[in-house]
Design an enzyme around this catalytic site. Structure first.
Site: not given
Ligand code: ARG
Length: 488
Positions: A176, A297, A303, A305, A310, A337
């Site tokens: 604490h 500072s 100072k 720092n 930090e 994707y």
């Molecule tokens: N620059 C894209 C990425 O970072 C690469 C893949 C892109 N693929 C696509 N079908 N547009 O993910």
């Protein structure tokens, strides 16, 4: 190609339609992509750091295509020579990166084709940028994880050296943020060595899942060509091949894991940073940081720092933010994707850069730190910090712990009334609360007596700390000699 790669901005400056043979976007589209959209969708500003990995992966891909008979020997030779030339240009800083070419993959491929003609156009057979980008990312990340492991090791060493020099340096231990019980400074420092070791372990585990080959998944469904993914994996040093093509192109778990391990490591460092800030402050003065790690500072001439500490404390915020950002990018994305995934890179890169720099800052700062043992000992004498030792002494003399706790609480109150510390109470005063106190009590009431008495595995006694220091030294020595190296 059906993605924007096939639609580079082009066209006549006045916007008039181009003849088919001049235009650079594919027949699928009736106009080039808008200038702003191009800027908005480009990743070349940050993904060019994948260039080495991209070329390495392309070389392995091309050599596999040739081995299975999809590329002929002449194409392969040209591709290899071309890619080496591209690499040389990138390393020499003469490569012309073009935003119009969107990302690192298309920049490299375009230059390759410029250099070697039609052979360059054959490189993208049986591959998509979807499996290409995540292959590059994994390759790159594997190397970065290894550097982070070295960085952690490089910080554990000065921490251990400081611990070794301070196995019997007494300081107040806090709970604490109140003085609780005396501990040894070496013990306190070894707590950070332990934290960092867990950070290393987490990164080593994450590395195992990073080191898996997605290439061959193509856009998402695989390819009709007779590819040999194991061969590519072997050549690139991947331990495994991603087993599911859909997962291969959409998985970013491995990046989350590295970001998570990195965030936690930064959080650990923020605790050390915070303690350094406290320890150099006038209320403590336990340590002094080397001048080259402190700043003055602009207004207050007196100072000094602890800016580096930090900033390290503050930068942990980024690493936490990066982890949340990455998780959020992935959340609710339908398979497989999606362009969202392009947003994985900056968060990941920033965590890597931030952690690496912060590890280095501490590793270089700590060896120059001066420890004020007297200030630490003086602070350890505050706040009746050996009260627990007195209670435990009474237990050894037959009193139940709860009764001992109460007797000592009253003794503490008496000491406060008299304006003295607990060990300065005369024996008769102590005996008023606990008749079985003997003159040997004073030995356990000193901070040195207190720490020495905690002599068990994991305790703060100097002899225990010395043992731990020896064990750590052995671990780090073995690691340096390669016997405990991270698996490939
Ligand atoms: N620059 C894209 C990425 O970072 C690469 C893949 C892109 N693929 C696509 N079908 N547009 O993910």
């Amino acid at each position: 190609m059906t993605d924007s790669a096939s639609r580079r901005p082009a066209g006549s400056p006045d916007g008039s339609p181009l003849h088919d043979k001049d235009r650079a976007w594919s027949g699928r589209f009736t106009e080039p992509v808008a200038q702003f959209v191009l800027q908005y969708t480009a990743s070349i500003g940050f993904d060019r750091r994948l260039a080495h990995a991209d070329i390495q992966a392309s070389l392995a891909h091309a050599s596999m295509l040739a081995a299975v008979g999809v590329l002929d020997a002449q194409d392969l030779t040209r591709i290899e020579q071309g890619l080496r030339q591209v690499l040389a240009e990138i390393d020499a800083g003469t490569f012309r990166w073009q935003v119009a070419l969107e990302d690192v993959h298309l920049n490299v491929e375009a230059r390759l084709t410029e250099l070697v003609g039609d052979s360059g156009k054959r490189l993208h057979t049986a591959r998509s940028r979807n499996d290409q980008v995540v292959t590059d990312l994994r390759l790159y990340l594997r190397g970065e994880v290894d550097r982070l492991l070295e960085g952690i090791d490089a910080l554990q060493r000065p921490l251990l050296a400081l611990a070794a020099a301070n196995t019997d340096t007494v300081m107040p231990g806090y709970t604490h943020m109140q003085v609780a019980q005396p501990v040894t400074f070496g013990h306190h420092l070894l707590a950070y060595v332990e934290m960092l070791e867990r950070d290393r372990e987490r990164l080593i585990e994450a590395r195992r899942r990073v080191n898996c080959l997605p290439l061959g998944a193509a856009a998402l469904a695989g390819t009709t060509f007779p590819i040999d993914r194991e061969r590519v994996a072997r050549e690139l040093g991947f331990e495994q091949v991603c087993r599911n093509s859909i997962d291969a192109v959409s998985d970013r778990d491995f990046a989350v894991e590295v970001c998570s391990a990195g965030a936690l490591a930064m959080v650990h460092l923020s605790r050390l940073a915070e303690e350094l800030v406290l320890w150099v402050s006038p209320g403590f003065r336990f340590v002094e940081l080397p001048d080259r790690f402190t700043t003055g500072s602009s207004m207050m001439p007196q100072k000094r720092n602890p800016d580096v500490a930090e900033l390290a404390r503050g930068k942990s915020g980024r690493a936490i933010g990066n982890l949340v950002a990455l998780l959020t990018v992935i959340k609710a994305q339908p398979l497989a994707y999606n362009k969202d995934n392009q947003e994985d890179k900056e968060a990941l890169f920033d965590t890597i850069d931030t952690l690496r720099a912060t590890l280095r800052a501490f590793a270089e700062m700590l060896p120059g730190m001066r420890v004020d043992r007297d200030a630490m000992r003086l602070a350890a004498l505050q706040g009746h910090c050996t009260a627990t030792d007195l209670a435990e002494y009474l237990v050894r003399r037959g009193m139940a712990f709860r009764d001992a706790h109460e007797a000592v609480a009253r003794a503490v109150r008496r000491a406060d009334e008299l304006g003295c510390a607990l060990p300065d109470l005369p024996l008769q005063e102590l005996q008023a609360f606990a008749p079985n106190v003997g003159p040997d009590v004073f030995a356990v009431l000193t901070p040195e007596g207190s720490v020495a008495a905690r002599n068990h595995l994991g305790g703060t006694a100097p002899s225990q700390v010395a043992t731990q220091v020896r064990l750590w030294q052995k671990t780090l020595d073995q690691r340096a000699s390669g016997s405990a190296a991270a698996p490939e």
